[in-house]
Design an enzyme around this catalytic site. Sequence first.
Site, mmCIF file in Angstrom:
data_model
loop_
_atom_site.group_PDB
_atom_site.id
_atom_site.type_symbol
_atom_site.label_atom_id
_atom_site.label_comp_id
_atom_site.label_asym_id
_atom_site.label_seq_id
_atom_site.Cartn_x
_atom_site.Cartn_y
_atom_site.Cartn_z
ATOM 1 N N THR A 78 -7.498 -3.196 -3.665
ATOM 2 C CA THR A 78 -6.228 -2.657 -3.197
ATOM 3 C C THR A 78 -5.700 -3.537 -2.064
ATOM 4 O O THR A 78 -6.292 -4.567 -1.731
ATOM 5 C CB THR A 78 -6.379 -1.179 -2.772
ATOM 6 O OG1 THR A 78 -5.088 -0.626 -2.521
ATOM 7 C CG2 THR A 78 -7.266 -1.013 -1.556
ATOM 8 N N LYS A 112 -5.208 -8.163 -3.276
ATOM 9 C CA LYS A 112 -4.988 -8.371 -4.711
ATOM 10 C C LYS A 112 -4.706 -9.834 -5.053
ATOM 11 O O LYS A 112 -4.995 -10.265 -6.174
ATOM 12 C CB LYS A 112 -3.851 -7.471 -5.202
ATOM 13 C CG LYS A 112 -4.200 -6.001 -5.147
ATOM 14 C CD LYS A 112 -3.094 -5.128 -5.702
ATOM 15 C CE LYS A 112 -3.474 -3.657 -5.566
ATOM 16 N NZ LYS A 112 -2.516 -2.768 -6.227
ATOM 17 N N ASN A 131 -6.538 -6.244 -9.676
ATOM 18 C CA ASN A 131 -6.929 -4.979 -9.043
ATOM 19 C C ASN A 131 -8.213 -4.413 -9.639
ATOM 20 O O ASN A 131 -8.709 -3.382 -9.181
ATOM 21 C CB ASN A 131 -5.800 -3.936 -9.162
ATOM 22 C CG ASN A 131 -5.814 -3.202 -10.491
ATOM 23 O OD1 ASN A 131 -6.023 -3.822 -11.542
ATOM 24 N ND2 ASN A 131 -5.584 -1.910 -10.468
ATOM 25 N N GLY A 165 1.290 -8.378 -5.177
ATOM 26 C CA GLY A 165 0.581 -8.157 -6.429
ATOM 27 C C GLY A 165 1.035 -6.941 -7.206
ATOM 28 O O GLY A 165 1.234 -7.012 -8.422
ATOM 29 N N ALA A 166 1.201 -5.806 -6.522
ATOM 30 C CA ALA A 166 1.606 -4.588 -7.219
ATOM 31 C C ALA A 166 3.011 -4.729 -7.790
ATOM 32 O O ALA A 166 3.275 -4.322 -8.931
ATOM 33 C CB ALA A 166 1.531 -3.396 -6.268
ATOM 34 N N GLY A 203 2.156 7.538 -4.755
ATOM 35 C CA GLY A 203 1.468 6.718 -5.732
ATOM 36 C C GLY A 203 0.238 7.341 -6.364
ATOM 37 O O GLY A 203 -0.538 6.642 -7.018
ATOM 38 N N GLY A 238 9.480 -5.242 -2.705
ATOM 39 C CA GLY A 238 8.183 -5.880 -2.539
ATOM 40 C C GLY A 238 8.038 -7.023 -3.522
ATOM 41 O O GLY A 238 8.682 -7.026 -4.583
ATOM 42 N N SER A 239 7.198 -7.994 -3.183
ATOM 43 C CA SER A 239 6.999 -9.130 -4.082
ATOM 44 C C SER A 239 5.531 -9.539 -4.176
ATOM 45 O O SER A 239 5.218 -10.627 -4.635
ATOM 46 C CB SER A 239 7.845 -10.324 -3.616
ATOM 47 O OG SER A 239 7.533 -10.681 -2.275
ATOM 48 N N ILE A 245 4.520 3.723 -3.911
ATOM 49 C CA ILE A 245 3.181 3.554 -4.482
ATOM 50 C C ILE A 245 2.082 3.833 -3.460
ATOM 51 O O ILE A 245 0.917 3.958 -3.834
ATOM 52 C CB ILE A 245 2.986 2.171 -5.135
ATOM 53 C CG1 ILE A 245 2.938 1.053 -4.102
ATOM 54 C CG2 ILE A 245 4.037 1.917 -6.194
ATOM 55 C CD1 ILE A 245 2.412 -0.252 -4.680
#
Length: 269
Positions: free
Chosen positions: A65, A69, A90, A127-128, A238, A124-125, A215
């Site tokens: 997490t 990631k 992940n 991993g998720a 999330g 956001g940019s 999330i």
Amino acid sequence: MDIEKNLYGVIGFPANHSKSPLMQNAAMKDCDINAEYKAFEFAPDKLKKEISKLKQQHISGFNVTMPYKNQILDFLDEIDPMAKKLKSVNTVKRVGDKFIGTSTDGLGFWQTINNSPKNVILIGSGGAARAILAYKPENTNIRIFNRNSERFESHAQQIKSLFNINLEDLAEIDDALPNADLIINATNVGMRDDKSILTQADFNKVTKPAHVVDIIYRDNPTTFINFARQAGLSAENGLNMLIAQGALSFEVWFNKTAPIDLMTKMVKN
């Protein structure tokens, strides 16, 4: 004589708050799997040392997490093609002496969205966010925003290369808000404090009955969720994504269908 249990877990910072041990241990017990799942929390400067320690403990698999990631890729022996493309992992599985990485985040997220949204704002940019982009429904239009920090340009180049989508400055989000029917916070803003990546005034600009997903999950709603609800929008944290991606991780590790109803019960009751 008791047989030693195989070790699984989650690494992150923070990680001790994670509900993953509750649902994964219950699932393992339900499926008669001789294993235990723990949370491993450590600061970023300890990542190399702690991964080495986990290898020495012969950990059989683990989730990853925030904020690891992307960084975890440096410590893996193999990475599946999608995770390599995203530069985000992940879920890690030990096969023999090798650590093999994959990502269940994106598929897990979209499994929790009931309707097929047409206009999505993704903030956001990391991993998720990339995983969510990678598995988006075919007819869904996503605009992705992030704050203009020192990493903005490099992230913008990566997003453009991966998805042919322009990463936009969060300061320019106003024209996207009125038509959005799904708004996603895929950053860690608000995880440990009362900050929000969008303001109350931002949410008031949404004119459609949009759904909002942060999330981040924690016992109390984030300010992001509170602002959305105060603007009359439906909003969730999330937790559903955690359950869905966790069930997919379980299936990666054990090649068995995860008892998702039990996993859901463990983290929602």
